[in-house]
Design a protein around this motif. Structure first.
Motif: not given
Lengths: 327, 327
Positions: B48-50, B52, B64-65, B67-68
């Protein structure tokens, strides 16, 4: 004109005992920040502004404002959408008191030429005016109706850029949207595939947005065609609370991989031209606000699809607007 | 050339048992996202890429990550800065193997004209080359030194855009910065007020940045002068983890109010021209990355000050660069 009722707001905040309030403003109201700060400052209440873009109640900055130690976040201009928040949030709706019926009266005959049954639709700042619009139209012989509120909106007849259920629930000849800007009436037309008359009380114009909708749909098919040649996809999920559509993103990843494409997920706050350019995938799908792919299309150098456009890569079908039906 | 050592990375991630990794890339490396995804994908690891922006280890996207639902975040291109994170973070430094000494040899006489004692400074991708640069310069009769690491950096001689302590700790005739771009050598010059020779192994140029620094300082005094006429201020605090300087913001608010100005706090992720324009205050202070006010100055329509520039509104004093000395 927009009515902020700042004295009422300040009294409410004082009554809640808040000593430090966060304030989140949509772009159009940011210029009134000083005036808002003064109203609170005069009552000994500290203000912290959120600089995070606020395009809707999907963007509520509760987590950010919790970090800034506010007692209460006042979110201006949108009705409540999300069921929970990490700090208390007061949704302060802003009301527009412009005379709408004056403009509708001017365009009465044009409306009559579209049919007799009409669904009335608007955004939160005009929603209080819909009953009187209905009464006027009924007095003119229309069968004018206002659809129910739905999961993402608070009021009958209210739409958001991502939610038009109040319109699609009605079986009418056409819709009448009252308000300003093409954003919402075009969305109604895309979501319902029915004629939409857009009546702007400021310009006093009444415009059938069907040709605009048709042009957009043709452009969307062109983007879909371009994406068909792509091999490497990315699906972008937004961290904005009311736009976090991870399940949709995972479904799309699965579908694309079943069809021999590679697909990865990008998590971001905002989807913009730079992100699409920098990551170097062949095509993108936006599982965030459904309007990004459509309304920002001219800025993207790669094909950027909505969630509901992806199946059209592999199977024919009618064009379907990507509404959000959950919180 | 930049060496990512992706096979080594993938083996490390496999050894950690991660099934789903987050990947955060600085802008210059985003175009390599597909290649990175493939390295992991070949080993059955989901990516999963950020999306941001990642300007430094101050921008680590751990929340953020989390949450993923990733098991591990791989943060590319920066050395670790923050002491904690909400999920495990693997800082994957990127190493540049270009021959630096070749360029320094070409400019040996020019360097000699600046003095004998020289402090060596660079960014993380060249920091492994500093000992051989030192050895070469010592063999040429220089007293070449490398300053200690400090609170925000991992290596002796390493600088960030907000931290030049490895340079200011040395008493030398001048500094030699090896790397690319004016951003860091100008920062060293602003922070140390000493001559900085900027040696770029790609262009093979060696440039004294003192005139650039002097021009910037003159422009900063012009901005300060303009801000002196302002009445209504806002201090912007960033939500980026390593830039959240709320204490500095509160001190500035207090100082400005003591001098009869109004001042409010804005919390935002990024400080940009739109924010400065929209909020309608007369002048702004950035208590986020100290480079924003200086490097983005041409884009701001209102005066935007750094934290250390605010006292100069009320008292004369030497220009001081706004370094961050904490985590």
């Amino acid at each position: 004109m927009l009515q902020l009722h700042l004295d009422d707001l300040a009294e409410k905040v004082v009554a809640r005992g808040a000593r430090r309030v966060g304030v989140q403003l949509p772009f159009g109201l940011r210029r009134r920040a000083r005036e808002i700060a003064k109203i609170f400052g005069d009552r000994g209440i500290e203000v912290v502004f959120s600089g995070t873009p606020s395009y809707g109640a999907c963007d509520v900055a509760d987590a950010q404002m919790a970090r800034a130690d506010v007692d209460l976040l006042v979110h201006f201009g949108h009705s409540a959408m999300l069921p929970d928040s990490s700090i208390p949030v007061l949704y302060w709706e802003v009301v527009d008191d412009v005379d709408i019926i004056k403009t509708i009266r001017q365009h009465r005959d044009e409306l009559r030429s579209r049919g007799r049954s009409v669904g009335l639709v608007t955004t939160v700042q005009h929603v209080h005016q819909l009953p009187s619009v209905r009464d006027y139209l009924v007095s003119e012989g229309f069968n004018a109706r206002i659809g129910d509120a739905s999961i993402r909106v608070s009021y009958p007849g209210q739409v958001l850029g991502c939610s038009f259920e109040t319109a699609s629930s009605l079986d009418v000849d056409f819709f009448l949207y009252v308000g300003t800007g093409y954003f919402h009436p075009v969305g109604i037309s895309l979501a319902t595939d029915r004629p939409v008359m857009y009546c702007d009380p400021y310009t006093e114009q009444c415009i059938d947005v069907t040709p605009v909708r048709d042009r957009i749909v043709r452009k969307r098919y062109a983007v879909i065609e371009k994406a068909r040649a792509a091999t490497h996809f990315a699906v972008v999920v937004s961290t904005r609370r009311g736009q976090y559509r991870i399940d949709e993103a995972l479904n799309i990843k699965k579908l694309l991989r079943e069809h021999g494409k590679t697909c990865h997920i990008i998590v971001a706050e905002a989807v913009d031209a730079a992100l699409v350019q920098d990551f170097g995938f062949d095509a993108y799908v936006v599982a965030a606000c459904p309007r990004i792919a459509i309304d920002d299309a001219p800025s993207f150098e790669k094909p950027v699809l909505t969630v509901t456009e992806v199946p059209l890569l592999f199977d024919d079908g009618p064009y379907q607007f990507d509404e959000i039906h959950k919180l």
